[in-house]
Design an enzyme around this catalytic site. Sequence first.
Site, mmCIF file in Angstrom:
data_model
loop_
_atom_site.group_PDB
_atom_site.id
_atom_site.type_symbol
_atom_site.label_atom_id
_atom_site.label_comp_id
_atom_site.label_asym_id
_atom_site.label_seq_id
_atom_site.Cartn_x
_atom_site.Cartn_y
_atom_site.Cartn_z
ATOM 1 N N ILE A 1 0.867 -1.174 0.000
ATOM 2 C CA ILE A 1 0.000 0.000 0.000
ATOM 3 C C ILE A 1 0.901 1.219 0.000
ATOM 4 O O ILE A 1 1.774 1.351 0.868
ATOM 5 C CB ILE A 1 -0.913 0.039 1.240
ATOM 6 C CG1 ILE A 1 -1.805 -1.202 1.293
ATOM 7 C CG2 ILE A 1 -1.763 1.306 1.254
ATOM 8 C CD1 ILE A 1 -2.568 -1.343 2.596
ATOM 9 N N VAL A 2 0.721 2.094 -0.978
ATOM 10 C CA VAL A 2 1.503 3.328 -1.049
ATOM 11 C C VAL A 2 0.615 4.476 -0.589
ATOM 12 O O VAL A 2 -0.504 4.647 -1.089
ATOM 13 C CB VAL A 2 2.026 3.591 -2.473
ATOM 14 C CG1 VAL A 2 2.812 4.894 -2.516
ATOM 15 C CG2 VAL A 2 2.900 2.429 -2.942
ATOM 16 N N ALA B 1 -8.393 -0.332 -10.950
ATOM 17 C CA ALA B 1 -8.321 1.077 -10.542
ATOM 18 C C ALA B 1 -6.924 1.639 -10.750
ATOM 19 O O ALA B 1 -6.766 2.816 -11.121
ATOM 20 C CB ALA B 1 -8.736 1.204 -9.077
ATOM 21 N N ASP B 2 -5.899 0.823 -10.518
ATOM 22 C CA ASP B 2 -4.527 1.306 -10.687
ATOM 23 C C ASP B 2 -4.239 1.677 -12.137
ATOM 24 O O ASP B 2 -3.559 2.669 -12.421
ATOM 25 C CB ASP B 2 -3.530 0.262 -10.195
ATOM 26 C CG ASP B 2 -3.727 -1.112 -10.827
ATOM 27 O OD1 ASP B 2 -4.826 -1.389 -11.355
ATOM 28 O OD2 ASP B 2 -2.779 -1.922 -10.770
ATOM 29 N N THR C 1 3.014 -6.198 -8.697
ATOM 30 C CA THR C 1 2.883 -7.638 -8.468
ATOM 31 C C THR C 1 2.614 -8.330 -9.798
ATOM 32 O O THR C 1 3.213 -9.358 -10.124
ATOM 33 C CB THR C 1 1.738 -7.918 -7.478
ATOM 34 O OG1 THR C 1 1.974 -7.170 -6.281
ATOM 35 C CG2 THR C 1 1.654 -9.397 -7.155
#
Length: 260
Positions: free
Chosen positions: A13-14, A109-110, A133
């Site tokens: 998580i960033v 979403a990314d 990933t």
Amino acid sequence: MLVLLVDVGNTNIVLGVHSNNEFITSWRISTDSKKTSDEYSIQVMQLFHNAKIDPNEIEGVIISSVVPNIMYSFEHMIRKCFKQEPIIVGPGVKTGINIKYDNPKEVGADRIVNAVAAHEIYKRPTIIIDFGTATTFCALTKKGNYLGGNICPGIRIASDALFERAAKLPRVELEKPGNVICKTTISSMQAGIIYGYIGQVEYIVKRMKKEMMDLGEENPFVLATGGLAKLIASETEVIDKVDTNLTLEGLRILYEKNRE
């Protein structure tokens, strides 16, 4: 105004804090769907404390996530710690791009966030490669049409699979050995994993460029992001630029488009 930007990935998580056209800081924590909202609260509040940032100064939060089963705990943590209702990147969010996928709801979403950033910042036909990933390749036209792309196993997944499925092969660090003809098992694995992956990237980019140019686009700009982008980009000429803050920039742009 301080805005908290959150990108929830499968591995990490960033989190980034943005204020007045600049990033103040960012953090990377492990994604763990077993953590409770209280456990995330302790972890995130400690990060804010160490950075000497008052959580009460956060005036808005936006989250993109590809891990649905973490969102209940994480959203609850946001409401508890920051007294804010987060914007969640998904259907109904204004993006400024036109998604040409057969089913737009299938697009992660990314990938949407990266495409928004690329369109707003670079304003040209772009191939976006996100080394996470999974490694995703996305095609974006100059007008902001998201054409689609492809998804392949990330380089760490490939490395782990080799270790787990071949009894005599060890786990190796992702480092360039310098040669393709290697004289040890470890360097041979490193060469196969890294240089083989570079070959994959080069071929996919070549095919994507041809397909985009066949549609009338000018030669696409190739933009890379993600944790291993610099490692791969240093060994190939097909990547024009590495932008490690692309996803956070996209979240910032989406927040501005949707905050009202």
